[in-house]
Design a protein around this motif. Structure first.
Motif, PDB file in Angstrom:
ATOM      1  N   GLU A   1       0.823  -1.209   0.000  1.00  0.00           N
ATOM      2  CA  GLU A   1       0.000   0.000   0.000  1.00  0.00           C
ATOM      3  C   GLU A   1       0.859   1.263   0.000  1.00  0.00           C
ATOM      4  O   GLU A   1       0.547   2.236  -0.682  1.00  0.00           O
ATOM      5  CB  GLU A   1      -0.952  -0.008   1.194  1.00  0.00           C
ATOM      6  N   ALA A   2       1.978   1.225   0.712  1.00  0.00           N
ATOM      7  CA  ALA A   2       2.878   2.387   0.732  1.00  0.00           C
ATOM      8  C   ALA A   2       3.463   2.639  -0.659  1.00  0.00           C
ATOM      9  O   ALA A   2       3.589   3.791  -1.086  1.00  0.00           O
ATOM     10  CB  ALA A   2       3.992   2.158   1.748  1.00  0.00           C
ATOM     11  N   GLN A   3       3.799   1.585  -1.391  1.00  0.00           N
ATOM     12  CA  GLN A   3       4.371   1.740  -2.730  1.00  0.00           C
ATOM     13  C   GLN A   3       3.329   2.167  -3.758  1.00  0.00           C
ATOM     14  O   GLN A   3       3.654   2.834  -4.735  1.00  0.00           O
ATOM     15  CB  GLN A   3       5.022   0.435  -3.188  1.00  0.00           C
ATOM     16  N   ARG A   4       2.096   1.759  -3.554  1.00  0.00           N
ATOM     17  CA  ARG A   4       1.032   2.037  -4.514  1.00  0.00           C
ATOM     18  C   ARG A   4       0.564   3.487  -4.471  1.00  0.00           C
ATOM     19  O   ARG A   4       0.077   4.012  -5.468  1.00  0.00           O
ATOM     20  CB  ARG A   4      -0.166   1.124  -4.234  1.00  0.00           C
ATOM     21  N   GLY A   5       0.643   4.129  -3.324  1.00  0.00           N
ATOM     22  CA  GLY A   5       0.175   5.496  -3.196  1.00  0.00           C
ATOM     23  C   GLY A   5      -1.277   5.578  -2.771  1.00  0.00           C
ATOM     24  O   GLY A   5      -1.658   6.468  -2.038  1.00  0.00           O
ATOM     25  N   SER A   6      -2.097   4.664  -3.246  1.00  0.00           N
ATOM     26  CA  SER A   6      -3.496   4.590  -2.835  1.00  0.00           C
ATOM     27  C   SER A   6      -4.015   3.199  -3.174  1.00  0.00           C
ATOM     28  O   SER A   6      -3.398   2.471  -3.950  1.00  0.00           O
ATOM     29  CB  SER A   6      -4.343   5.649  -3.549  1.00  0.00           C
ATOM     30  N   ARG A   7      -5.147   2.869  -2.626  1.00  0.00           N
ATOM     31  CA  ARG A   7      -5.736   1.554  -2.906  1.00  0.00           C
ATOM     32  C   ARG A   7      -6.326   1.470  -4.302  1.00  0.00           C
ATOM     33  O   ARG A   7      -6.670   0.406  -4.765  1.00  0.00           O
ATOM     34  CB  ARG A   7      -6.809   1.213  -1.874  1.00  0.00           C
ATOM     35  N   TYR A   8      -6.454   2.594  -4.976  1.00  0.00           N
ATOM     36  CA  TYR A   8      -6.962   2.585  -6.348  1.00  0.00           C
ATOM     37  C   TYR A   8      -5.868   2.120  -7.322  1.00  0.00           C
ATOM     38  O   TYR A   8      -6.145   1.470  -8.305  1.00  0.00           O
ATOM     39  CB  TYR A   8      -7.471   3.975  -6.735  1.00  0.00           C
ATOM     40  N   HIS A   9      -4.614   2.434  -7.029  1.00  0.00           N
ATOM     41  CA  HIS A   9      -3.492   2.058  -7.888  1.00  0.00           C
ATOM     42  C   HIS A   9      -2.981   0.674  -7.506  1.00  0.00           C
ATOM     43  O   HIS A   9      -3.030   0.299  -6.343  1.00  0.00           O
ATOM     44  CB  HIS A   9      -2.375   3.086  -7.778  1.00  0.00           C
TER      45      HIS A   9
END
Length: 170
Positions: free
Chosen positions: A34-42
């Motif tokens: 989640e930290a790497q994605r930036g948000s749960r949408y990505h």
């Protein structure tokens, strides 16, 4: 009798995680994802993908090997994060082509000359050059928040989700 032995997590999910790790996948926690994605949408693991794009891609010009610019690395990541505004089939086709064939990006070479070079997301010829990760309980939110998902296991190649595994209890 201990009922926990019949739980999905214990009977199928954890054994699958153990098997994948024994096959060379590196476990990455849902929190790190989640930290790497930036948000749960990505869904892209951006730090891993950025590092792999830099590591896997060089272009040759005038007898020298050059790295792609940071701007083109970021553009390549954005291009892979295809919105579904054109529909699922069209977006999937664009992503498939990019993963299989790579994408071309312009670089300034020589004395201000601009040429395009191919950038690859996956090293298909030498799979050992790729990074393989697995995570569990990978929460993904839809834009409308009505179609959220949480697959049991997700497998990544170079920070790109490639497979979803849903585990089931007997």
């Amino acid at each position: 009798m201990d009922q926990s032995v019949y739980l999905e997590k214990n009977i199928s999910q954890q054994p699958a995680l153990d098997l994948l790790q024994s096959m060379g996948y590196t476990y990455i926690s849902p929190q790190d994802c989640e930290a790497q994605r930036g948000s749960r949408y990505h869904v892209l693991l951006k730090d891993i993908l950025r590092g792999q794009l830099r590591r896997l891609n060089r272009y040759a010009f005038a007898g020298a090997e050059n790295e792609f610019s940071a701007a083109n690395i970021e553009r390549a990541m954005d291009d892979l994060d295809e919105p579904l505004t054109d529909g699922l089939v069209r977006a999937s086709g664009k992503i498939y082509d990019a993963l299989l064939l790579g994408k071309s990006y312009p670089e300034t070479v020589g004395e201000g000359k601009i040429l395009s070079f191919n950038l690859r997301y996956i090293d298909w010829e030498h799979p050992e050059n790729n990074l393989f990760h697995v995570t569990e309980e990978f929460a993904v939110d839809s834009r409308d928040k009505l179609h959220n998902a949480r697959p049991d296991l997700v497998l990544f190649i170079n920070g790109i989700p490639f497979a979803v595994i849903e585990c089931k209890a007997p």
